[in-house]
Motif scaffolding. Sequence first.
Motif, PDB file in Angstrom:
ATOM      1  N   TYR A 239      -1.364   0.397 -14.661  1.00 56.99           N
ATOM      2  CA  TYR A 239      -2.534   1.221 -14.703  1.00 56.99           C
ATOM      3  C   TYR A 239      -3.792   0.114 -14.962  1.00 56.99           C
ATOM      4  O   TYR A 239      -4.300   0.101 -16.117  1.00 56.99           O
ATOM      5  N   ASN A 240      -4.080  -0.916 -14.128  1.00 64.72           N
ATOM      6  CA  ASN A 240      -5.085  -1.642 -14.187  1.00 64.72           C
ATOM      7  C   ASN A 240      -6.311  -1.390 -13.338  1.00 64.72           C
ATOM      8  O   ASN A 240      -6.074  -0.277 -12.628  1.00 64.72           O
ATOM      9  N   GLU A 241      -7.097  -2.491 -13.218  1.00 62.82           N
ATOM     10  CA  GLU A 241      -8.434  -2.203 -12.483  1.00 62.82           C
ATOM     11  C   GLU A 241      -8.327  -2.902 -11.115  1.00 62.82           C
ATOM     12  O   GLU A 241      -9.317  -3.020 -10.298  1.00 62.82           O
ATOM     13  N   LEU A 242      -7.102  -3.423 -10.774  1.00 64.63           N
ATOM     14  CA  LEU A 242      -6.888  -4.461  -9.912  1.00 64.63           C
ATOM     15  C   LEU A 242      -6.756  -3.493  -8.356  1.00 64.63           C
ATOM     16  O   LEU A 242      -5.635  -2.734  -8.495  1.00 64.63           O
ATOM     17  N   SER A 243      -7.292  -3.304  -7.366  1.00 67.71           N
ATOM     18  CA  SER A 243      -7.160  -2.464  -6.395  1.00 67.71           C
ATOM     19  C   SER A 243      -6.212  -3.045  -5.246  1.00 67.71           C
ATOM     20  O   SER A 243      -6.102  -4.392  -5.358  1.00 67.71           O
ATOM     21  N   THR A 244      -5.668  -2.551  -4.397  1.00 69.27           N
ATOM     22  CA  THR A 244      -4.587  -2.939  -3.356  1.00 69.27           C
ATOM     23  C   THR A 244      -5.380  -3.913  -2.674  1.00 69.27           C
ATOM     24  O   THR A 244      -4.974  -5.157  -2.294  1.00 69.27           O
ATOM     25  N   ALA A 245      -6.884  -3.597  -2.001  1.00 74.19           N
ATOM     26  CA  ALA A 245      -7.555  -4.561  -1.141  1.00 74.19           C
ATOM     27  C   ALA A 245      -7.769  -5.732  -2.213  1.00 74.19           C
ATOM     28  O   ALA A 245      -7.943  -6.834  -1.461  1.00 74.19           O
ATOM     29  N   GLN A 246      -8.340  -5.844  -3.484  1.00 75.57           N
ATOM     30  CA  GLN A 246      -8.551  -7.060  -4.046  1.00 75.57           C
ATOM     31  C   GLN A 246      -7.410  -7.814  -4.069  1.00 75.57           C
ATOM     32  O   GLN A 246      -7.299  -9.051  -4.184  1.00 75.57           O
ATOM     33  N   TYR A 247      -6.172  -7.256  -4.186  1.00 74.26           N
ATOM     34  CA  TYR A 247      -4.806  -8.119  -4.443  1.00 74.26           C
ATOM     35  C   TYR A 247      -4.417  -8.780  -3.249  1.00 74.26           C
ATOM     36  O   TYR A 247      -4.000  -9.834  -3.194  1.00 74.26           O
ATOM     37  N   VAL A 248      -4.763  -8.049  -1.961  1.00 78.39           N
ATOM     38  CA  VAL A 248      -4.833  -8.787  -0.610  1.00 78.39           C
ATOM     39  C   VAL A 248      -5.379 -10.018  -0.513  1.00 78.39           C
ATOM     40  O   VAL A 248      -4.919 -10.914  -0.079  1.00 78.39           O
ATOM     41  N   ASN A 249      -6.581  -9.661  -1.094  1.00 78.80           N
ATOM     42  CA  ASN A 249      -7.597 -10.839  -0.894  1.00 78.80           C
ATOM     43  C   ASN A 249      -7.351 -12.049  -1.694  1.00 78.80           C
ATOM     44  O   ASN A 249      -7.418 -13.254  -1.371  1.00 78.80           O
ATOM     45  N   LEU A 250      -6.790 -11.829  -2.922  1.00 76.55           N
ATOM     46  CA  LEU A 250      -6.314 -12.677  -3.927  1.00 76.55           C
ATOM     47  C   LEU A 250      -5.197 -13.587  -3.286  1.00 76.55           C
ATOM     48  O   LEU A 250      -5.026 -14.869  -3.369  1.00 76.55           O
ATOM     49  N   LEU A 251      -4.116 -12.985  -2.778  1.00 75.69           N
ATOM     50  CA  LEU A 251      -3.009 -13.648  -1.983  1.00 75.69           C
ATOM     51  C   LEU A 251      -3.542 -14.577  -0.706  1.00 75.69           C
ATOM     52  O   LEU A 251      -3.050 -15.515  -0.636  1.00 75.69           O
TER      53      LEU A 251
END
Length: 351
Positions: A239-251
């Motif tokens: 339950y954090n503020e990191l969205s799936t789209a943001q996680y993909v961009n980080l990778l």
Amino acid sequence: MLGLLLRVLPFWVREPLLIVVGAVFGARITYLAVHDQDRVAAVIGAVFLVFTAIRVRLVVRALRARRNPVPAASADGAPTDAVARAWAQAQLAAPAPAPAPAGAGLPPGPVTAGKEPNPWGQAVAAVAVFAAIAAAVWLGPDVLPADNDTSASRAASCSDTEDEELPAVYGKTPRPVTGAELCEALNRPDLARLLGTPTETATSASGTSNTAALTDGKVAQPEAEVRFDTYTVNLSATYNELSTAQYVNLLKIAGTEGEKDLRTLKVLGRPALLSSDPTMKIEISLGDEGSSGPVQQGPLARTLSVALDSKDRGGSYDITVWSESGALPDDGVLLGIAEKILPTIPLRSVR
């Protein structure tokens, strides 16, 4: 007992009954054989269907012979074998006429044949009586509760997680889902079948209400785990503020997109991501010295991360599967598990 009933039943009741039972069992067994890729079951289903085809052919021939009770003759005046056999079947099925009583000193009266039973009426009645039985046989595993339905993944209980003291973050509104609730959602009777190992039984099931690392207890991260002989399945919620789209961009920025074998998709109308990561292996010695070995890289694990909601406002459910042998199921297995499990998680856990 069954053989006696089949011998006593009239022809026009017995044969439609055998056709209904043979067709239902043959179709059901063949369906299960194709679904489970079981060759033995496929052979059994084929036997039932062949048996049913033979009974249908017999009834058709008997109906034709009943409409034409006099057997057709061949060129030399003798009835053909096939027509004679059908005519004999029809004669055996029809009741014999009762003899006419003779009066004292008077010639016998005219013979009055009794009314023959309607073969179509008997057939329809037989089918109607056993239609409910056929429906119960076909739908029973999906509709009726079975006593041994809990013999698969329910063999391991989640009850030991119910009295766990929750961290303060679990008092937020809406309250995050707990580890016990995730365990109940994951430890479902058909989990082994969803994994492709329907004969296996869960050896352990657990759930913990954790918080995410390096968050000072401010981010809830409950998880549950169910173990089988072949696979281990882990379900967690972050339950954090990191969205799936943001996680993909980080990778992608980190350049690990190829190493993790990323695949973006939609699951239940929500953004989702498939990725691969190695597990960590830690060896701890229980000897006198109590030494432990270095952290090693374990077998590869496949994870399906699904956003908590369709708007992808942050947080995710993560379903991870791995095995000691390093073998992994197809991605379709993870998708099937997610589609079954996620809708059962309490709605209050969705932000």
